[in-house]
Design a protein around this motif. Sequence first.
Motif, mmCIF file in Angstrom:
data_model
loop_
_atom_site.group_PDB
_atom_site.id
_atom_site.type_symbol
_atom_site.label_atom_id
_atom_site.label_comp_id
_atom_site.label_asym_id
_atom_site.label_seq_id
_atom_site.Cartn_x
_atom_site.Cartn_y
_atom_site.Cartn_z
ATOM 1 N N ARG A 23 0.816 -1.217 0.000
ATOM 2 C CA ARG A 23 0.000 0.000 0.000
ATOM 3 C C ARG A 23 0.847 1.263 0.000
ATOM 4 O O ARG A 23 0.512 2.221 -0.696
ATOM 5 C CB ARG A 23 -0.900 0.043 1.260
ATOM 6 N N PHE A 41 -1.317 1.988 -6.088
ATOM 7 C CA PHE A 41 -2.527 1.602 -5.366
ATOM 8 C C PHE A 41 -3.219 2.743 -4.633
ATOM 9 O O PHE A 41 -4.439 2.777 -4.570
ATOM 10 C CB PHE A 41 -2.222 0.473 -4.379
ATOM 11 N N GLU A 42 -2.436 3.640 -4.055
ATOM 12 C CA GLU A 42 -3.041 4.646 -3.183
ATOM 13 C C GLU A 42 -4.207 5.401 -3.839
ATOM 14 O O GLU A 42 -5.275 5.534 -3.234
ATOM 15 C CB GLU A 42 -1.949 5.581 -2.632
ATOM 16 N N TRP A 74 -7.274 3.223 -3.788
ATOM 17 C CA TRP A 74 -7.620 2.589 -2.502
ATOM 18 C C TRP A 74 -8.735 3.357 -1.795
ATOM 19 O O TRP A 74 -8.551 3.928 -0.749
ATOM 20 C CB TRP A 74 -6.351 2.538 -1.644
ATOM 21 N N ILE A 80 -13.214 0.980 -5.268
ATOM 22 C CA ILE A 80 -13.331 -0.351 -4.657
ATOM 23 C C ILE A 80 -14.795 -0.636 -4.344
ATOM 24 O O ILE A 80 -15.494 0.197 -3.759
ATOM 25 C CB ILE A 80 -12.443 -0.447 -3.393
ATOM 26 N N THR A 117 -5.830 -2.839 6.277
ATOM 27 C CA THR A 117 -6.320 -2.634 4.916
ATOM 28 C C THR A 117 -6.910 -1.234 4.779
ATOM 29 O O THR A 117 -6.755 -0.581 3.754
ATOM 30 C CB THR A 117 -7.426 -3.674 4.582
ATOM 31 N N ILE A 173 -9.568 -7.528 -2.296
ATOM 32 C CA ILE A 173 -10.035 -6.180 -2.618
ATOM 33 C C ILE A 173 -10.721 -6.292 -3.976
ATOM 34 O O ILE A 173 -10.057 -6.576 -4.983
ATOM 35 C CB ILE A 173 -8.852 -5.182 -2.754
#
Length: 488
Positions: free
Chosen positions: A189, A195-196, A199, A204, A245, A348
């Motif tokens: 992460r 990903f950030e 996220w 998601i 997470t 995810i």
Amino acid sequence: MSQTAHPFDMIIIGASGDLARRKLVPALFNLHQYGALPEGRIFAVARNYDDPEGYLAKLRDSSEEQLGTSFDAEHWPDFISRLKTSVVDATEKKSWSMVANALKKHPDRIRVFYLATPPSLYGDISQTLSEAGLVTGTTRIVLEKPIGSDLQSAEDINRRVGEFFEEPQIYRIDHYLGKETVQNLMALRFSNALFEPLWRSQHIDHVQITVAETLGMEGRGDYYDQAGALRDMVQNHLLQLLCLTAMEPPARLDQDAIRTEKIKVLKSLRPMGIEDVKRKTVRAQYRPGVVEGKEVEGFHQEKNIDRKSTTETFVAVKAEIENWRWAGVPFYLRTGKRMGHRVSEIIIQFKTVPHLLFEDQANRLQDNRLVIRLQPDESIKLWLMIKKPGSKIVLKRTHLNLNMADTYEGRRPPLAYERLLMDVIRGNATLFMHRDEVEEAWRWVEPILQGWEELGTRPRIYSAGSWGPAESIALMVRDEREWLEHLV
Ligand code: BG6
């Protein structure tokens, strides 16, 4: 890891129990056989040993069982020469005299008391250790989970232990935090720009966290019938996975910064009212069945389980985090004993693409998914859609797979307890829980326990070897989703 630094004395209290046998001693032995355990002694203390002569042989068997082919018998005699067994009633000051004399030989060593006893004894044991003069400036105390059985008892334990130990001396262990892939989750992460930005709720759809075990009671019926899956697994391991997470990037990689972010997540969990408990939780118990090809008995037939017990061996919960990042993204948590396979993973599930370019392929399109698997094998898989080779555009799902065993061939990841025991010896509390975290987790879990009691319904049932009761599937279907274990 340096062998010379941090000489220590570790005193395992409750050494005749399952935890010491199955987890602590194999981890210490593994460190020893790789030359990674600093100089020091291990005192295995217990109120009594059922079979004193057979005790060391049992430790050897379980170390061999846990470590498999990595177990090197050649190192066992040397390891055992570092371990001394003593019969001690840990809440009786006088009972400590022999161990106290032995400890006096090295008053400056890091001294670690590992409490592998029922949590109800943590306060009394701390008091006795203090009154027996065993707590030095370099003493640390390790508390196994669960800390208490509800918020009140957790607060009581924290307060009592806090009377005799300063907070920095107290290491509340959750061994899931020592697992290699759990730490990799943070690396993934916070060290990848990729990903950030994704996220969050815009991208998601939902998150699934499953910890499925094939084991049953393994002789722990006494404890488990009092605890159940919610206290044993959800209050600690699953909520810790949820926190890691969901948390915001911490400012630094130190214990205070990480803990602050985890606590914020716990505080943002939508409280469970009675209606939520009814609609968003499922609890169940296993009946006889077949696990990995072997017939196994049901929960009620296991040793030391009340035949009428309503303790849950399976839980599924839909958790919701009420903050900007996660609004509208459910976190489905699920754990159970005697399930079809041993698997722990965080999934995810990303949202569907906003516009369908390949309309004739709509039925093939599957949403991206990131699967972080903790066990049995450790891997991180990213599922993507690509085109099948050929003249036409035919979509196909495939994955990028980072399998730790293949990537780091020949490099053995440390067992969770190895890592954490060494952290205690070295004085690194980053992967341990602060009292506020433990209490905050209880604050969310307790209304579920109370709700079940108030509703007065009996746990649902599932066959051993299955994936839990039909109601767990229904929990997802109601939201037009499904558990993904069989798809990955
Ligand atoms: C422990 C629970 O904390 O974790 C056990 O008390 C459970 O009931 C165990 O079996 C699972 O740990 P792991 O590392 O084998 O997934």
